[in-house]
Scaffold this motif. Structure first.
Motif, mmCIF file in Angstrom:
data_model
loop_
_atom_site.group_PDB
_atom_site.id
_atom_site.type_symbol
_atom_site.label_atom_id
_atom_site.label_comp_id
_atom_site.label_asym_id
_atom_site.label_seq_id
_atom_site.Cartn_x
_atom_site.Cartn_y
_atom_site.Cartn_z
ATOM 1 N N ARG D 18 0.828 -1.215 0.000
ATOM 2 C CA ARG D 18 0.000 0.000 0.000
ATOM 3 C C ARG D 18 0.860 1.262 0.000
ATOM 4 N NH1 ARG D 18 -3.255 -0.609 5.209
ATOM 5 N NH2 ARG D 18 -4.205 1.372 4.597
ATOM 6 N N GLY D 19 0.236 2.364 -0.390
ATOM 7 C CA GLY D 19 0.895 3.667 -0.279
ATOM 8 C C GLY D 19 2.107 3.799 -1.162
ATOM 9 N N VAL D 20 2.102 3.167 -2.318
ATOM 10 C CA VAL D 20 3.283 3.213 -3.187
ATOM 11 C C VAL D 20 3.350 4.486 -4.014
ATOM 12 C CG1 VAL D 20 3.565 0.726 -3.327
ATOM 13 C CG2 VAL D 20 2.036 1.879 -4.938
ATOM 14 N N SER D 21 2.294 5.258 -4.006
ATOM 15 C CA SER D 21 2.298 6.495 -4.793
ATOM 16 C C SER D 21 2.242 7.702 -3.864
ATOM 17 C CB SER D 21 1.090 6.530 -5.737
ATOM 18 O OG SER D 21 0.838 7.847 -6.158
ATOM 19 N N LYS D 22 3.176 8.608 -4.094
ATOM 20 C CA LYS D 22 3.233 9.828 -3.294
ATOM 21 C C LYS D 22 2.014 10.714 -3.516
ATOM 22 C CE LYS D 22 6.018 14.064 -3.271
ATOM 23 N NZ LYS D 22 7.326 14.652 -3.488
ATOM 24 N N HIS D 23 1.452 10.647 -4.745
ATOM 25 C CA HIS D 23 0.419 11.605 -5.106
ATOM 26 C C HIS D 23 -1.009 11.092 -4.925
ATOM 27 C CE1 HIS D 23 3.549 14.118 -6.768
ATOM 28 N NE2 HIS D 23 3.938 13.180 -7.594
ATOM 29 N N ALA D 24 -1.244 9.800 -5.190
ATOM 30 C CA ALA D 24 -2.619 9.303 -5.251
ATOM 31 C C ALA D 24 -3.253 9.248 -3.867
ATOM 32 C CB ALA D 24 -2.634 7.918 -5.901
ATOM 33 N N GLU D 25 -4.582 9.425 -3.826
ATOM 34 C CA GLU D 25 -5.302 9.357 -2.557
ATOM 35 C C GLU D 25 -5.298 7.934 -1.996
ATOM 36 O OE1 GLU D 25 -6.446 11.171 -5.188
ATOM 37 O OE2 GLU D 25 -5.883 13.068 -4.262
ATOM 38 N N GLY D 26 -5.196 6.956 -2.876
ATOM 39 C CA GLY D 26 -5.027 5.568 -2.450
ATOM 40 C C GLY D 26 -4.195 4.851 -3.486
ATOM 41 N N SER D 27 -3.346 3.905 -3.068
ATOM 42 C CA SER D 27 -2.552 3.189 -4.061
ATOM 43 C C SER D 27 -2.134 1.842 -3.520
ATOM 44 C CB SER D 27 -1.303 3.996 -4.463
ATOM 45 O OG SER D 27 -0.442 4.153 -3.358
ATOM 46 N N CYS D 28 -1.893 0.910 -4.444
ATOM 47 C CA CYS D 28 -1.523 -0.451 -4.054
ATOM 48 C C CYS D 28 -0.791 -1.120 -5.200
ATOM 49 C CB CYS D 28 -2.804 -1.228 -3.727
ATOM 50 S SG CYS D 28 -2.532 -2.982 -3.409
ATOM 51 N N LEU D 29 0.372 -1.674 -4.917
ATOM 52 C CA LEU D 29 1.059 -2.532 -5.880
ATOM 53 C C LEU D 29 0.703 -3.960 -5.520
ATOM 54 C CD1 LEU D 29 3.027 -3.188 -8.146
ATOM 55 C CD2 LEU D 29 4.912 -2.861 -6.548
ATOM 56 N N VAL D 30 -0.117 -4.586 -6.364
ATOM 57 C CA VAL D 30 -0.571 -5.940 -6.058
ATOM 58 C C VAL D 30 0.257 -6.928 -6.867
ATOM 59 C CG1 VAL D 30 -2.417 -5.765 -7.804
ATOM 60 C CG2 VAL D 30 -2.566 -7.490 -6.009
ATOM 61 N N ARG D 31 0.624 -8.024 -6.219
ATOM 62 C CA ARG D 31 1.371 -9.080 -6.909
ATOM 63 C C ARG D 31 0.636 -10.401 -6.758
ATOM 64 N NH1 ARG D 31 5.476 -6.266 -4.193
ATOM 65 N NH2 ARG D 31 7.069 -5.344 -5.550
ATOM 66 N N PHE D 32 0.327 -11.026 -7.897
ATOM 67 C CA PHE D 32 -0.128 -12.421 -7.923
ATOM 68 C C PHE D 32 1.051 -13.155 -8.570
ATOM 69 C CE2 PHE D 32 -5.109 -12.593 -8.082
ATOM 70 C CZ PHE D 32 -5.222 -11.631 -7.099
ATOM 71 N N GLY D 33 1.969 -13.678 -7.798
ATOM 72 C CA GLY D 33 3.172 -14.280 -8.375
ATOM 73 C C GLY D 33 3.937 -13.249 -9.179
ATOM 74 N N ASP D 34 4.206 -13.557 -10.437
ATOM 75 C CA ASP D 34 4.969 -12.633 -11.287
ATOM 76 C C ASP D 34 4.099 -11.596 -11.990
ATOM 77 O OD1 ASP D 34 7.488 -13.529 -10.671
ATOM 78 O OD2 ASP D 34 7.577 -14.979 -12.304
ATOM 79 N N THR D 35 2.825 -11.596 -11.704
ATOM 80 C CA THR D 35 1.947 -10.562 -12.244
ATOM 81 C C THR D 35 1.900 -9.404 -11.258
ATOM 82 O OG1 THR D 35 0.603 -12.022 -13.597
ATOM 83 C CG2 THR D 35 -0.469 -10.028 -12.794
ATOM 84 N N HIS D 36 2.363 -8.241 -11.728
ATOM 85 C CA HIS D 36 2.462 -7.062 -10.848
ATOM 86 C C HIS D 36 1.643 -5.930 -11.443
ATOM 87 C CE1 HIS D 36 6.795 -8.590 -9.717
ATOM 88 N NE2 HIS D 36 5.849 -9.452 -9.396
ATOM 89 N N VAL D 37 0.691 -5.420 -10.675
ATOM 90 C CA VAL D 37 -0.182 -4.349 -11.161
ATOM 91 C C VAL D 37 -0.148 -3.188 -10.180
ATOM 92 C CG1 VAL D 37 -2.489 -3.731 -11.971
ATOM 93 C CG2 VAL D 37 -1.676 -6.085 -12.205
ATOM 94 N N LEU D 38 0.145 -2.001 -10.714
ATOM 95 C CA LEU D 38 0.155 -0.797 -9.891
ATOM 96 C C LEU D 38 -1.221 -0.144 -9.967
ATOM 97 C CD1 LEU D 38 1.694 1.296 -8.205
ATOM 98 C CD2 LEU D 38 2.570 2.271 -10.318
ATOM 99 N N CYS D 39 -1.911 -0.071 -8.833
ATOM 100 C CA CYS D 39 -3.262 0.490 -8.793
ATOM 101 C C CYS D 39 -3.241 1.803 -8.026
ATOM 102 C CB CYS D 39 -4.224 -0.457 -8.075
ATOM 103 S SG CYS D 39 -4.215 -2.133 -8.720
ATOM 104 N N THR D 40 -3.797 2.855 -8.632
ATOM 105 C CA THR D 40 -3.934 4.121 -7.917
ATOM 106 C C THR D 40 -5.393 4.559 -7.976
ATOM 107 O OG1 THR D 40 -3.461 5.387 -9.905
ATOM 108 C CG2 THR D 40 -1.597 4.928 -8.470
ATOM 109 N N ALA D 41 -5.853 5.144 -6.883
ATOM 110 C CA ALA D 41 -7.216 5.684 -6.853
ATOM 111 C C ALA D 41 -7.113 7.196 -6.755
ATOM 112 C CB ALA D 41 -7.986 5.124 -5.657
#
Lengths: 238, 238, 238, 238, 238, 238
Positions: D18-41
């Motif tokens: 969580r909190g991987v983005s300095k700017h976004a109100e919410g953020s999450c780098l999710v990993r399912f094994g080698d699948t990595h998705v950066l989510c920002t709200a």
């Protein structure tokens, strides 16, 4: 009570009008009640780049709605400069569904493009397009067989048809029309083959999530409906 | 001898099928022989920006061909990302032609969009679109009159119809079909009103230039054909 | 009385300035009064796909207006992402007109592209473009002849020029400028060859429909004007 | 035996940063094994046009893949000029899934846009995006609560998570990675809430059609997997 | 020895032809040798969205090349559907450069758009565009002053002009033409004001990196050249 | 005093994280303080058309920003349908910079595409992209050397790195972050090689023009910073 006064498991009147296009190798105007879709199958010599020199063919589909096929006039996609997400999603679904019953190797290195253009929409345009697109495809393959290009029954392995179901006013019902579709809590589309195999399932909770039991009812209705659609297809092309 | 065995001044069979769309305020499936165009007239509250608060309305048209309306499948314009020059040229012509018989002031600040979609093409799609588009527009105005929005006869000042002529094998002929159109030396489209006024003339030498005498013959044929089309329009909407 | 005080059959001052481009094989800055169009003819080795290996060449045209060639600045088409319908319509007309006097077989498998860019607009840009584009094309063919690529007189069969006419304040007048064009009841463009053959006619009723008699007057004026333009072309290239 | 040696009902290692983005109100780098998705709200004041002055908010999603998130470099969608059908389909799914657990009335007239950008792909990017996007959205709502803009628990009604299942080598397996996904006979995505309600089902036969029994196995696996994902979400945000 | 036989610090012949457009509020055809750029300044009432109701104005620029302004015909950007990276880069540079000498507050809430269209290119089109665009802008501001809209000298704070320099055959030279530009090891563009302030520097090593000493020589040449350009501007507008 | 309390000649903390992508032949997550850019280098067999059969290779770059890498969410370029001018300008700069240290002949007829995607932006994204892109490129070349495709040291002639400088509150400072960048009077980017050669200089006066003396101070700071960056690159890849 459904707005159309149909029984829960009652489809709208379905008809297939074949040979409606002077030019296409196969064509069908399919009607699911007030939903009318003009399907044409066009044979082309060229295949997509990744199949060149593979000896294998391809079946693809395109989908469009006439601007005033709907209650309010929609913007023409040719004029807005791109096909919307819904259009792309539906034409990908139609293509996958039709390919599920085609032996692409037996087709040989040719492409059949099935265009599904909605002349009038009243819910269920994608399921009508798949069901009628099958007829157009089948007639195109017969046209090819008549010219000794293929053996039709080696290329076309089975029938394929589609229907929508949904939970309307708390009850599972078959073949949603627009009045139902726009207020249904849950909406699901099923694509199945003549032998009863499932090709595609898409279920969406529009409001509250749904349960496995509800989903099972929808699948039961769909199976019944598709079985009837396949019978009608067989009558149409026999 | 024409490929269709028609006389030089003989049009193809023309028919108007009204009310073919459940949704549109006016609609007409027009057939000039094997050329079939679905015309719908859609009433919209918003007008183009330059007319806002002017009290004046607008009539516009859009034109499209289904991908397999033609002998070879054409690329779908929605997929190629833009409308081609021919499409834009034709829809501008249809719009100008229909506006020539409408009193935009009497229409009031509303817009009618006439969509002309070619289901099957065999030459003369633009002239069929104008002639059938008039019926759709007329029905849309009747729909408005029935709701006390306008007085139809104040808005619609006259009939308008269109026909093509050409010089085929050295002879002037009326209402070219595709077989003639693709080999004609000269091709001309005429748009005229019910009272015989000329709205638009477009003549093109495909090969050799043509003479004033030849052009006069074409205009004579066109006058005769349009006069007949207006009679058929009157029958259709009476 | 015309705003410019010209006689009804009086064209604006017309001039051709040849060789205005250092790079192009042929070029001409044509002026019809305050309408200034820069025409360049570019020789290219590649032809459109459908002509490859046919031994036949092609002549095509492109048209554009500088954003401030007009009274109000127009949006730059490169920036809006597409050429508008009017632009496409005009460049198709220029191309057809120039091809009407070229023997494409004698040209050989090469393409000449004639770019017509409006530096300043005051009505009649398309007719100036055709008339000046002919000079650029002619000079390009001379350039080719000087390099033994073609025999110019076998490729260029005749002259071609164009003029607009219209009904202004109830009177037929020749060569409309912007002040007339924007209020004319009827506007027509004529393209004719040096021998007097008609290549293209486009007549449009802007307000009320027009009669055959009125159209005949316009054609008479056009014939006179084009005959004069062809004389001027001959002076320019001799 | 699965290529990854996982058990049939074994998911890949899942983590939420969580909190991987300095700017976004919410953020999450999710990993399912080698699948990595950066989510920002991202919280925005403006809502889509159809919600203006409705007092109701909106949650939407956008999806993208970095060009080299995949085995072969893909063309950048910004450079090709449009988002492909697959992209549009996935971002519509993510948006619907997240909205299924949000009370848009309680959100008030604001929009939250959840961007899901795939940094590295190894199958299951859409299910990872939904599952991680929920965390970003949840953190954005907490951010809003901390500023007294909403009451978080009134806006967020439940958890939502997603997982894929498929039939690989004849066996139903949970959470397909790319090696499995590219050869699976059947591929299905399930979206469910924390309470077990079904939000979305998408099942596709890649080769042979599948049976109801097979589909039931997939649904059973999915239920188990999503139940575990919701536990992990709870740990992450507690 | 330079191909043009010019001295290392010798610019090409520079000329400004003012008032070349009948419509534009300011215009200038600038020539740097065989590089000819038509610059027009257009006054518009509307400003970009972010300046609305700010009381502040804006100056912006657009740049284009006629298709055959170059040795080989380039594709028309309006036809390819987008402006290329080089075009966007140059027009951003022109806009920044012109704004550097304008007091946007004193201009008031209006926009001046400077269009720079290259009629003929022989290297240095961007520097010619800035230098000539200044004249067009200046004349537009005089036009406004004549109508009591502004006080010209409060809006226009200084002159601005631009020149390119480069290292050709190992020697620093001023004002590269195409023959030099295409083979220069280093190419730099300088934008400076009449008072000698630097507005923009862009230096690029085309082959080997360059040294600080080499760069200082280029800056010296540029200063000399721009000083001369500003003198010529003053002559032109006085 | 700088907002970050850094000394005038103090860079932000710089780090290189190599091998962050499972798929790419070379990859690096570069951080300049809170500016984070993911760089991947992708080897492709095909080269641009103009290099086919030339035996020479190509290095190119693409640049993008995630929508919420910035303080306010930006519109996704894939969704707006085109890359903006700033994006195109930056990716052209990155490509030129990397090519300045590559022997394209020694690379052979292959293309390396370096994608630089900004995960989080805080000023200086282009300089971080060049500096980190070099690492990704270097690792890609090592990957190729390990497969006997090239000799790495023949292809990669030197290091290349980049830094921004600016005049903030009247003082020249090194490595602007966003707080400084948005209010700096002058902003300059420098690209230099390991041996100290200058590859690219871009200096822009945001407000008042700057002097040669000020520019010399910026160049001095840049030289110092880039020298340090090259040391860090060497540590990272050794």
């Amino acid at each position: 009570m459904r707005p159309s006064k149909r029984e829960a498991d009652e489809m709208r009147a379905v008809s297939f009008e074949r040979g409606v296009s002077k030019h296409a190798e196969g064509s069908c105007l399919v009607r699911f009640g007030d939903t009318h879709v003009l399907c044409t199958a066009s044979l082309e010599e060229r295949v997509p780049g990744w199949l060149r020199n593979s000896g294998q063919g391809w079946v693809t589909a395109e989908y469009g709605m006439l601007p005033r096929s709907t209650g309010d006039r929609m913007r023409r996609e040719a004029s807005s400069g791109k096909q919307g997400g819904r259009t792309l999603e539906i034409q990908r679904l139609i293509g996958r569904s039709l390919r599920s019953v085609v032996d692409l190797q037996a087709l040989g290195e040719k492409q059949v493009t099935v265009d599904c253009d909605v002349l009038q929409a009243d819910g269920g345009t994608r399921t009508a397009a798949i069901t009628g697109g099958f007829i157009a495809l089948s007639d195109c393959l017969s046209w090819m067989e008549a010219r000794q290009m293929i053996v039709r029954d080696k290329v076309l392995k089975d029938h394929v048809a589609a229907i929508s179901c949904g939970i309307y006013n708390g009850n599972p019902v078959l073949d949603l029309d627009y009045a139902e579709d726009s207020t249904a809590q849950t909406d699901a589309n099923f694509v199945m083959t003549g032998k009863g195999g499932i090709v595609e399932i898409q279920g969406t909770a529009e409001g509250e999530p749904f349960s496995e039991g509800e989903f099972a009812s929808l699948m039961g209705l769909a199976r019944k409906g598709i079985s009837r659609l396949v019978e009608l297809q067989k009558l149409a092309i026999s």
